[in-house]
Motif scaffolding. Structure first.
Motif, mmCIF file in Angstrom:
data_model
loop_
_atom_site.group_PDB
_atom_site.id
_atom_site.type_symbol
_atom_site.label_atom_id
_atom_site.label_comp_id
_atom_site.label_asym_id
_atom_site.label_seq_id
_atom_site.Cartn_x
_atom_site.Cartn_y
_atom_site.Cartn_z
ATOM 1 N N SER A 564 39.782 34.163 47.694
ATOM 2 C CA SER A 564 40.278 34.256 46.330
ATOM 3 C C SER A 564 39.562 35.352 45.554
ATOM 4 O O SER A 564 40.191 36.126 44.824
ATOM 5 C CB SER A 564 40.089 32.911 45.617
ATOM 6 O OG SER A 564 40.810 31.902 46.272
ATOM 7 N N ALA A 568 41.347 38.723 44.149
ATOM 8 C CA ALA A 568 41.239 39.029 42.722
ATOM 9 C C ALA A 568 40.612 40.395 42.506
ATOM 10 O O ALA A 568 41.044 41.176 41.637
ATOM 11 C CB ALA A 568 40.429 37.946 42.026
ATOM 12 N N PRO A 573 43.299 41.185 37.765
ATOM 13 C CA PRO A 573 43.318 39.879 37.110
ATOM 14 C C PRO A 573 44.706 39.274 36.943
ATOM 15 O O PRO A 573 44.821 38.107 36.575
ATOM 16 C CB PRO A 573 42.683 40.168 35.752
ATOM 17 C CG PRO A 573 42.956 41.614 35.497
ATOM 18 C CD PRO A 573 42.930 42.284 36.827
ATOM 19 N N ILE A 574 45.780 40.067 37.164
ATOM 20 C CA ILE A 574 47.137 39.514 37.019
ATOM 21 C C ILE A 574 47.727 39.189 38.383
ATOM 22 O O ILE A 574 48.039 38.041 38.707
ATOM 23 C CB ILE A 574 48.044 40.493 36.248
ATOM 24 C CG1 ILE A 574 47.501 40.688 34.824
ATOM 25 C CG2 ILE A 574 49.484 39.971 36.222
ATOM 26 C CD1 ILE A 574 48.289 41.696 34.012
ATOM 27 N N PRO A 577 45.482 36.542 41.013
ATOM 28 C CA PRO A 577 45.705 35.095 41.005
ATOM 29 C C PRO A 577 47.090 34.694 41.495
ATOM 30 O O PRO A 577 47.243 33.633 42.144
ATOM 31 C CB PRO A 577 45.520 34.724 39.527
ATOM 32 C CG PRO A 577 44.634 35.789 38.980
ATOM 33 C CD PRO A 577 45.039 37.042 39.703
ATOM 34 N N ILE A 578 48.117 35.514 41.161
ATOM 35 C CA ILE A 578 49.471 35.159 41.620
ATOM 36 C C ILE A 578 49.543 35.200 43.139
ATOM 37 O O ILE A 578 50.035 34.253 43.793
ATOM 38 C CB ILE A 578 50.508 36.110 40.994
ATOM 39 C CG1 ILE A 578 50.566 35.896 39.476
ATOM 40 C CG2 ILE A 578 51.879 35.892 41.622
ATOM 41 C CD1 ILE A 578 51.453 36.881 38.757
ATOM 42 N N PHE A 663 45.213 27.052 40.475
ATOM 43 C CA PHE A 663 45.702 28.246 39.778
ATOM 44 C C PHE A 663 44.843 28.604 38.562
ATOM 45 O O PHE A 663 44.486 29.771 38.384
ATOM 46 C CB PHE A 663 47.163 28.070 39.381
ATOM 47 C CG PHE A 663 47.796 29.359 38.908
ATOM 48 C CD1 PHE A 663 47.728 30.512 39.679
ATOM 49 C CD2 PHE A 663 48.437 29.420 37.673
ATOM 50 C CE1 PHE A 663 48.309 31.693 39.246
ATOM 51 C CE2 PHE A 663 49.019 30.590 37.234
ATOM 52 C CZ PHE A 663 48.953 31.744 38.020
ATOM 53 N N PRO A 664 44.479 27.626 37.676
ATOM 54 C CA PRO A 664 43.609 28.007 36.552
ATOM 55 C C PRO A 664 42.293 28.628 37.005
ATOM 56 O O PRO A 664 41.893 29.675 36.479
ATOM 57 C CB PRO A 664 43.400 26.678 35.812
ATOM 58 C CG PRO A 664 44.609 25.872 36.155
ATOM 59 C CD PRO A 664 44.927 26.220 37.564
ATOM 60 N N ILE A 667 42.850 32.203 38.007
ATOM 61 C CA ILE A 667 42.968 33.162 36.895
ATOM 62 C C ILE A 667 41.575 33.572 36.439
ATOM 63 O O ILE A 667 41.282 34.751 36.225
ATOM 64 C CB ILE A 667 43.773 32.541 35.738
ATOM 65 C CG1 ILE A 667 45.206 32.285 36.179
ATOM 66 C CG2 ILE A 667 43.745 33.452 34.512
ATOM 67 C CD1 ILE A 667 46.038 31.562 35.144
ATOM 68 N N GLY A 670 40.072 35.758 38.838
ATOM 69 C CA GLY A 670 40.606 37.110 38.713
ATOM 70 C C GLY A 670 39.799 37.924 37.732
ATOM 71 O O GLY A 670 39.453 39.084 37.993
ATOM 72 N N TRP A 698 36.944 29.845 33.078
ATOM 73 C CA TRP A 698 37.054 29.071 34.331
ATOM 74 C C TRP A 698 36.784 27.583 34.051
ATOM 75 O O TRP A 698 37.559 26.710 34.401
ATOM 76 C CB TRP A 698 36.053 29.633 35.328
ATOM 77 C CG TRP A 698 36.144 29.067 36.733
ATOM 78 C CD1 TRP A 698 36.715 27.921 37.126
ATOM 79 C CD2 TRP A 698 35.608 29.669 37.904
ATOM 80 N NE1 TRP A 698 36.579 27.740 38.477
ATOM 81 C CE2 TRP A 698 35.902 28.817 38.990
ATOM 82 C CE3 TRP A 698 34.911 30.852 38.151
ATOM 83 C CZ2 TRP A 698 35.510 29.110 40.279
ATOM 84 C CZ3 TRP A 698 34.528 31.142 39.444
ATOM 85 C CH2 TRP A 698 34.831 30.275 40.506
#
Length: 729
Positions: A564, A568, A573-574, A577-578, A663-664, A667, A670, A698
């Motif tokens: 992860s 990232a 940062p966009i 995470p996706i 997911f949070p 982000i 990221g 986070w």
């Protein structure tokens, strides 16, 4: 207690001599289970069950009887129901602990299962005192110290069948699907002999349990003139009345208990008394000493004939090479120098009018000597039953004309079943000058018939010695030298020890595979993965590359946090995470599917009741539980995916929980990951502030995501509760 012409000798060929005021054979498992169910429902004081197996899942009743019964049919539910009804009742269950050979067919974690299912007045113990290679083979139930069941039958899988033994039966359903016809014999008795069985089961219990069992009832109706006790199964009228009997045991050397070979001595003495017809039905016939005794008696008494009924085909390589190969030798010894028409070693089979064939599996341990004696017990005619297993045989003596007629009735009834005849017709055939020849000729088509065994079609005996030493030994497989120069037999490994060893071996194998992968796959390192992902940035292959890395990394238990952060840092940062959450969800789904396959293959039951309880909690907590595990990773990402697949949670709940839990933080990662990259490239207060803000974010997103998941789960449970109440209304 026995007459002067009895062969019973306490301390030599039997443990005790006694009397059964009433006794009845229970032929085939449907009859035994029906009688057992009846007696348990009437119990008031105590229930002792000693067995090779005691499986809590077994249904004692079937069909209309089961549908109309007031008491539960499944024995686990029945004993729990009975114990809850009468808190003063004491129930003691003693089951053989373990054997690697029978792991697939025996209930896993049996002690824990019984403890979970039943109240505190039901006590369960596992007997681990048997020498390695031997088994706890006594099958005894004592109800209220007034009724005893004993013989060849266990409360176990693949046992139930009716006396007609249909070729196809939906009720004969075991762990591996439908099994074939199976024949067995037990007995139920009342009177003084029950006191002896009561002594036996309490002795067995105290060998493994710290708790003293309830004392014997002084007021039990066990006198010779006593009426049928209240716990007697009303469906079965007594056959024998005031019949003299003896109990013969096999007890191996274990924990300083002197070995006992009463069964072996009794059988040899019984054979020496035969004059006209010995009838035997037995699961195994391998003990050469028994074959020699039969052959010797046939030569001494030219009026004697022998009929033996056993099974047709072996189950597995060990049974084939240990027992069927030995049966060839047994048959050769038995028939040597004796006219062929005086001996029949047989199996019972059927071919119905539709051309469907079935071979009856014989699990009984029965012997009749003319009309003088009848044995109903647990002992096979094998090496292990004479020396290494724990066994108990009941020997009835025809001390009156009535009881002699009952011995003949038992023999005639069993042979009628195996030859598809009526009992009266069979009895008449056995009174002819040549009963073996009369029995084997003129059998009707499309019913059960006896056939002569021909074991050479199954084995050439080339491996028999090796397999026999493991499956049918006379002595413990391993003995440990002691200080005084003697040897102490090693016990069978405990089930818990075996399970721990298997778990450690599995973990060691997994760790070994991971180490091998890390050493043998050059690109399986954080640096190489970063480089590989870096090459895909800005191309159409970016997302497929990330997905592939996540799936492969998951299969190899590569840390998801490292992936992860790498994604990232590389994709920003966009998109970082996706891409990361899509990869994590795909990897989770793949390993969840593998876990589901393993669970369906039987891995779920290895965990036992404790894991089942955890499984139930995971299923109840649902999305909240999964989200919490993902946010606070207490176990490796890939391991959680596998365990979830093995559990009962649905994949939708699992993936939604995974999304909310991962997911949070992704982000936030990221921001953190990108900030780390910028710090190395261009350290400044701004990039350091981004990283600090990302860490705070986070934590906040973990808290917020958990709150949302809990709200969602509570709302779902309230909706289900409202629907249930509406349905009830």
């Amino acid at each position: 207690m026995s007459g002067s012409d009895s062969i019973f000798k306490q301390g030599e060929n039997c443990w005790v001599t006694s009397t059964a005021t009433y006794a009845t054979p229970l032929i085939d498992c449907a009859n035994y289970y029906r009688a057992l169910h009846s007696a348990i429902t009437k119990a008031k004081h105590s229930i002792f069950i000693i067995g090779w197996d005691i499986d809590s899942r077994i249904r004692l009743l079937r069909g209309e009887e089961e549908a109309n019964a007031e008491a539960p049919s499944v024995i686990g539910d029945l004993l729990a129901w009975k114990a809850e009804q009468n808190p003063d009742l004491r129930v003691y269950l003693l089951r053989w602990d373990s054997s690697l050979a029978f792991f697939a067919m025996r209930e896993m974690w049996a002690k824990e299962v019984w403890e979970e299912k039943t109240p505190d007045n039901v006590k369960t113990e596992l007997d681990d005192t048997i020498p390695m290679g031997g088994s706890q083979h006594q099958k005894v139930v004592v109800i209220d110290d007034e009724v005893v069941f004993s013989g060849g039958m266990d409360v176990s899988v693949n046992r139930w069948d009716t006396r007609d033994h249909p070729v196809i039966s939906e009720e004969r359903d075991g762990p591996d699907g439908e099994y074939g016809p199976l024949h067995d014999v037990h007995m139920v008795a009342a009177g003084p002999v029950v006191k002896d069985f009561a002594d036996l089961v309490r002795w067995r219990w105290l060998r493994v349990a710290e708790e003293q069992p309830i004392g014997k009832r002084d007021d039990a109706q066990n006198g010779p003139d006593a009426p049928l006790p209240s716990a007697w199964p009303e469906q079965y009228d007594p056959w024998f009345e005031n019949v003299e009997c003896a109990l013969a045991r096999t007890i191996p050397f274990m924990d300083e208990v002197e070995p006992v070979q009463e069964v072996r001595n009794m059988l040899l003495d019984l054979i020496s008394q035969a004059e006209r017809l010995i009838y035997i039905e037995n699961q195994f016939t391998t003990r050469q000493e028994i074959a020699e005794a039969l052959n010797r008696r046939l030569k001494e008494c030219d009026t004697l004939q022998v009929v033996i009924v056993s099974s047709y085909e072996p189950k597995g390589k060990f049974e084939c090479e240990a027992f069927w190969a030995s049966r060839i030798e047994f048959k050769d010894i038995l028939e040597k120098g004796v006219e062929p028409h005086r001996i029949a070693m047989t199996y019972s089979s059927i071919e119905d009018i539709k051309g469907r064939k079935a071979y009856k599996r014989i699990h009984a341990k029965v012997m009749t000597i003319d009309e003088k004696y009848a044995v109903i017990g647990s002992s096979n005619l094998s090496n292990r039953s004479m020396t290494l297993d724990t066994e108990i045989d009941t020997v009835f003596r025809g001390n009156t004309e009535h009881n002699r007629n009952m011995i003949a009735r038992l023999r005639d009834d069993l042979l009628a079943e195996h030859t598809g005849r009526e009992v009266a017709e069979t009895a008449e055939l056995l009174q002819s000058d040549n009963p073996v020849e009369a029995l084997m000729t003129g059998q009707l088509a499309h019913g059960y018939v006896l056939n002569i065994v021909n074991d050479e079609v199954f084995t050439d005996q080339s491996n028999s010695s090796l397999y026999r030493s493991l499956s049918d030994p006379e002595e413990p497989l391993i003995s440990i030298p002691t200080i005084d120069g003697s040897a102490m037999p090693a016990k069978n490994p405990r089930r818990r020890t075996i399970m721990i060893a298997l778990g450690v071996a599995a973990l060691a194998l997994l760790a070994g595979l991971m180490f091998w992968a890390s050493q043998s796959i050059p690109w399986l390192s954080a640096e190489n993965i970063n480089s590989f992902l870096e090459k895909s940035r800005g191309t159409y292959f970016a997302l497929p590359t990330v997905l592939m890395v996540y799936v492969i990394g998951g299969l190899l238990f590569f840390p998801v946090t490292v992936l992860s952060l790498a994604v990232a840092a590389i994709f920003g940062p966009i998109w970082g995470p996706i891409y990361g959450i899509l990869g994590a969800l795909l990897s989770s789904a793949a390993l969840f599917g593998i876990g589901k396959i393993l669970g369906n293959a039987g891995l779920k039951k290895v965990g036992g009741p404790k894991v089942e309880a955890l499984d139930a909690k995971l299923k109840t907590s649902g999305i909240v539980g999964v989200a919490a595990i993902r946010m606070l990773p207490i176990a490796p990402f890939s391991l959680v995916n596998l365990v979830a697949g093995i559990s009962s949670i649905g994949i939708f709940q699992f993936l939604v929980g995974t999304f909310l839990g991962m997911f949070p933080p992704m982000i936030a990662k990221g921001l953190v990951g990108d900030s780390i990259t910028q710090i190395f490239r261009n350290p400044s207060p701004q990039t350091i502030g981004y990283m600090a803000g990302g860490i705070v974010l986070w934590g906040l997103m973990i808290w917020g995501s958990q709150k949302f998941a809990r709200w969602y789960q509570e709302r779902k449970q309230q909706k289900e509760k409202a629907e249930a109440e509406e349905c009830v209304a």
